[in-house]
Design an enzyme around this catalytic site. Structure first.
Site, PDB file in Angstrom:
ATOM      1  N   TYR A 102       0.835  -1.201   0.000  1.00 13.74           N
ATOM      2  CA  TYR A 102       0.000   0.000   0.000  1.00 13.74           C
ATOM      3  C   TYR A 102       0.869   1.250   0.000  1.00 13.74           C
ATOM      4  CZ  TYR A 102      -4.337  -2.437   1.364  1.00 13.74           C
ATOM      5  OH  TYR A 102      -5.445  -3.236   1.398  1.00 13.74           O
ATOM      6  N   TYR A 141      -0.769  -9.885   0.643  1.00 11.85           N
ATOM      7  CA  TYR A 141       0.276  -9.298   1.483  1.00 11.85           C
ATOM      8  C   TYR A 141       0.256  -9.937   2.867  1.00 11.85           C
ATOM      9  CZ  TYR A 141      -3.475  -6.119   3.146  1.00 11.85           C
ATOM     10  OH  TYR A 141      -4.642  -5.588   3.629  1.00 11.85           O
ATOM     11  N   ARG A 151      -3.072 -11.890   3.756  1.00  9.82           N
ATOM     12  CA  ARG A 151      -4.413 -11.509   3.298  1.00  9.82           C
ATOM     13  C   ARG A 151      -4.615 -11.980   1.861  1.00  9.82           C
ATOM     14  NH1 ARG A 151      -7.812  -7.892   4.626  1.00  9.82           N
ATOM     15  NH2 ARG A 151      -9.104  -9.710   4.220  1.00  9.82           N
ATOM     16  N   HIS A 154      -7.544  -8.494  -2.274  1.00 10.57           N
ATOM     17  CA  HIS A 154      -8.844  -7.873  -1.992  1.00 10.57           C
ATOM     18  C   HIS A 154      -8.796  -6.395  -2.355  1.00 10.57           C
ATOM     19  CE1 HIS A 154      -6.403  -7.154   1.584  1.00 10.57           C
ATOM     20  NE2 HIS A 154      -7.074  -6.027   1.702  1.00 10.57           N
ATOM     21  N   HIS A 156     -10.737  -2.819  -1.061  1.00  7.46           N
ATOM     22  CA  HIS A 156     -11.633  -2.191  -0.087  1.00  7.46           C
ATOM     23  C   HIS A 156     -12.624  -1.283  -0.816  1.00  7.46           C
ATOM     24  CE1 HIS A 156      -9.108  -3.338   3.415  1.00  7.46           C
ATOM     25  NE2 HIS A 156      -8.132  -3.273   2.531  1.00  7.46           N
TER      26      HIS A 156
HETATM   27 FE   FE2 Z   1      -6.278  -4.355   2.690  1.00  8.01          FE
END
Ligand code: FE2
Length: 233
Positions: A102, A141, A151, A154, A156
């Site tokens: 991110y 990640y 995770r 995905h 958000h």
């Molecule tokens: Fe996330």
């Protein structure tokens, strides 16, 4: 008095889900008290100060170059409990890049940032409730919830609604991702069919030849087929 209906608890993430360690600290320990929303909460703030820009729904065109990774299209409809479209509502999304990183100062994953990818976008639904984004398929990640925790890929999503307290937050997943079975966040939704409503479907009609695979993700705000959302308690 205006109140907002509470969803079936089996169809939303469990507030205290011991496998998801953060919930141990933040889950309420006492019964919840329903507070009536105030006038200012029900009437604002309203979306509309910043018009949606031309590249806001295309995360591959927000920088001088194209981001690395697999280009995808994510499209769907926002619907109410009766299948009626929700027109002209603001849909926002955020995600990591193809490497699983991110653009955020707290993200310390040892994966590269992409100078051509921010990972944030927004769009308005049209008169039939349709929205559409072009982006890059996010990577998996690691997170430190437990040993070897990853995770699933995905995206958000946020739906703003008419005012701030009606904002709905959720996550969209990709079909056949083996990490979903091991993900305490995904698994914190008790109802299996509710979990499945967070998984987009590969769609040839959304896919564009010679250019990008398409995934369909409809968002249902209420009712028995409601999409599980994160913030309702
Ligand atoms: Fe996330």
């Amino acid at each position: 008095m205006t109140t907002y209906p509470r969803p079936d608890p089996r169809k939303k993430p469990t507030l205290l889900h011991s496998a998801y360690l953060s919930t141990l600290k933040r889950a309420p320990s006492k019964p919840l008290i329903q507070l009536p929303p105030t006038l200012s909460e029900r009437t604002g703030p309203l979306y509309g100060h910043n018009p949606i820009g031309e590249t806001d729904n295309d995360l591959t065109r927000q920088h001088p170059g194209e981001p690395l990774g697999e280009r995808i299209i994510v499209a769907g409809r926002v619907l109410d409990e009766d299948g009626r479209p929700i027109p002209r509502t603001l849909v926002e999304l955020w995600q990591c890049n193809a490497a699983g990183r991110y653009v955020h100062k707290k993200d310390s994953h040892a994966a590269p940032l992409d100078p051509n990818f921010t990972g944030a976008g927004r769009a308005s639904t049209d008169d039939e409730g349709n929205y559409r984004f072009v982006t890059i398929k996010p990577g998996a990640y690691p997170w430190r919830n437990h040993s070897n925790a990853w995770r699933p890929a995905h995206i958000h999503f946020s739906l703003f609604g008419p005012c701030l307290i009606t904002r709905l937050i959720t996550q969209m997943y990709f079909p056949n991702d083996p990490l979903m079975a091991h993900d305490p966040i995904f698994q914190s939704i008790p109802d299996e069919r509710a979990r499945e409503r967070l998984i987009s479907s590969f769609d040839l009609d959304v896919t564009e030849p010679e250019w990008a695979l398409g995934y369909k993700f409809d968002i249902v705000l209420r009712g028995r087929n409601a999409t599980p959302f994160e913030e309702h308690s």
